[in-house]
Write a protein that holds these residues in place. Structure first.
Motif, PDB file in Angstrom:
ATOM      1  N   ALA A 163      -4.365  -1.721  -4.350  1.00 50.68           N
ATOM      2  CA  ALA A 163      -5.026  -1.325  -3.692  1.00 50.68           C
ATOM      3  C   ALA A 163      -4.864   0.450  -3.426  1.00 50.68           C
ATOM      4  N   ASP A 164      -3.381   0.550  -3.561  1.00 52.37           N
ATOM      5  CA  ASP A 164      -3.516   1.934  -3.814  1.00 52.37           C
ATOM      6  C   ASP A 164      -4.247   2.207  -5.242  1.00 52.37           C
ATOM      7  N   ALA A 165      -3.706   1.819  -6.028  1.00 56.85           N
ATOM      8  CA  ALA A 165      -4.071   2.261  -7.573  1.00 56.85           C
ATOM      9  C   ALA A 165      -5.781   2.522  -7.416  1.00 56.85           C
ATOM     10  N   GLU A 166      -6.469   1.432  -7.042  1.00 51.20           N
ATOM     11  CA  GLU A 166      -7.753   1.392  -7.237  1.00 51.20           C
ATOM     12  C   GLU A 166      -8.177   2.921  -6.161  1.00 51.20           C
ATOM     13  N   ALA A 167      -7.528   3.095  -5.186  1.00 49.34           N
ATOM     14  CA  ALA A 167      -8.315   4.015  -4.313  1.00 49.34           C
ATOM     15  C   ALA A 167      -8.104   5.580  -5.453  1.00 49.34           C
ATOM     16  N   GLU A 178       8.958 -17.561   2.525  1.00 46.49           N
ATOM     17  CA  GLU A 178       8.600 -15.679   3.414  1.00 46.49           C
ATOM     18  C   GLU A 178       8.709 -14.950   1.908  1.00 46.49           C
ATOM     19  N   ALA A 179       9.955 -15.177   1.672  1.00 44.93           N
ATOM     20  CA  ALA A 179      10.120 -13.808   0.085  1.00 44.93           C
ATOM     21  C   ALA A 179       8.476 -13.473  -0.857  1.00 44.93           C
ATOM     22  N   LEU A 207       3.773 -10.984  -2.482  1.00 43.89           N
ATOM     23  CA  LEU A 207       2.046 -11.417  -2.903  1.00 43.89           C
ATOM     24  C   LEU A 207       1.926  -9.655  -2.370  1.00 43.89           C
ATOM     25  N   ARG A 208       1.699  -9.406  -0.577  1.00 41.60           N
ATOM     26  CA  ARG A 208       1.684  -8.404   0.195  1.00 41.60           C
ATOM     27  C   ARG A 208       1.452  -7.445  -0.787  1.00 41.60           C
TER      28      ARG A 208
END
Length: 237
Positions: A178-182, A164-165, A170-171
């Motif tokens: 995704a934030d860096a790409e945006a 779970e950790a 990973l998430r």
């Protein structure tokens, strides 16, 4: 000492029996349900027999009462006609029929009491049997959950927490990517002004402005735009 060993053996046997029961609880429950279902069916059959017997007694009672009424009418007619002998025989027959009638009434009273007891037991057994079978349908899932919680080793529980950790980490990494790409896409030269111009209705957002002599400047681009704005608008074809 012998008594102590005997007690110990009984304790071990009891524990072994409990373990066997725990491992085979569903099989035992299935067999018990089959036995209780068969017992319930026997109870229903006994109730049906009792009801049928009561109905037969009711018919005999009705016949006896009808026979008594008919004989009394005939005996009265015989008396009026001066036939004491026939009236006497009818009276004796009526007495026998009345005794039979009283016995039938007593039998019906006993039947009614017994039928009431049987009916109550059958109704209670039917309710409990239905509840038992509903519980049996849920029991496999409950047993699986119980074994999962009670029988899982600590190592498996620790691995589950670690997995779970790992999934959470990973998430988080995926969200950061995704934030860096945006952010990189938003930092592209002319992207913001081009989008705003497009939203204002001044043509689609284009690529970078530039010339052959090198990197364009804001002043050069603005001068070019002024020249285009001064040109007469072309007539539509």
């Amino acid at each position: 000492m012998f008594k102590l060993f005997e007690t110990l053996l009984r304790g071990q046997a009891a524990r072994a029996a409990e373990e066997i029961f725990d491992r085979n609880a569903l099989l035992i429950l299935d067999q018990q349900i089959r036995e209780t279902r068969a017992g319930l069916e026997r109870g229903r059959q006994a109730l049906a027999v009792a009801v049928a017997g009561d109905r037969a007694e009711a018919r005999r009672l009705e016949e006896a009462e009808a026979r008594i009424v008919a004989l009394e009418a005939q005996a009265v007619s015989a008396l009026r006609g001066g036939r004491e002998d026939l009236a006497g025989e009818a009276a004796a027959a009526i007495a026998d029929l009345e005794a039979e009638r009283d016995a039938l009434k007593a039998a019906r009273a006993r039947f009614a009491a017994e039928i009431g007891r049987i009916r109550a037991r059958v109704a209670d057994a039917t309710r409990r049997q239905a509840e038992l079978e509903r519980g049996r349908r849920v029991a496999p899932a409950q047993e699986a959950v119980r074994r999962l919680g009670a029988g899982a080793p600590r190592q498996d529980a620790a691995t589950l927490r670690e997995a779970e950790a790992t999934l959470a980490r990973l998430r988080a990494l995926q969200a950061e990517a995704a934030d860096a790409e945006a952010a990189l896409a938003e930092a592209e030269p002319g992207r913001d002004i081009g989008a705003r111009l497009e939203r204002a209705g001044f043509g689609p957002a284009g690529g970078r402005a530039g010339g052959a002599s090198g990197t364009p400047t804001g002043g050069a681009v603005l001068e070019r735009l002024r020249r285009r704005a001064a040109e007469p608008a072309s007539e539509p074809a």
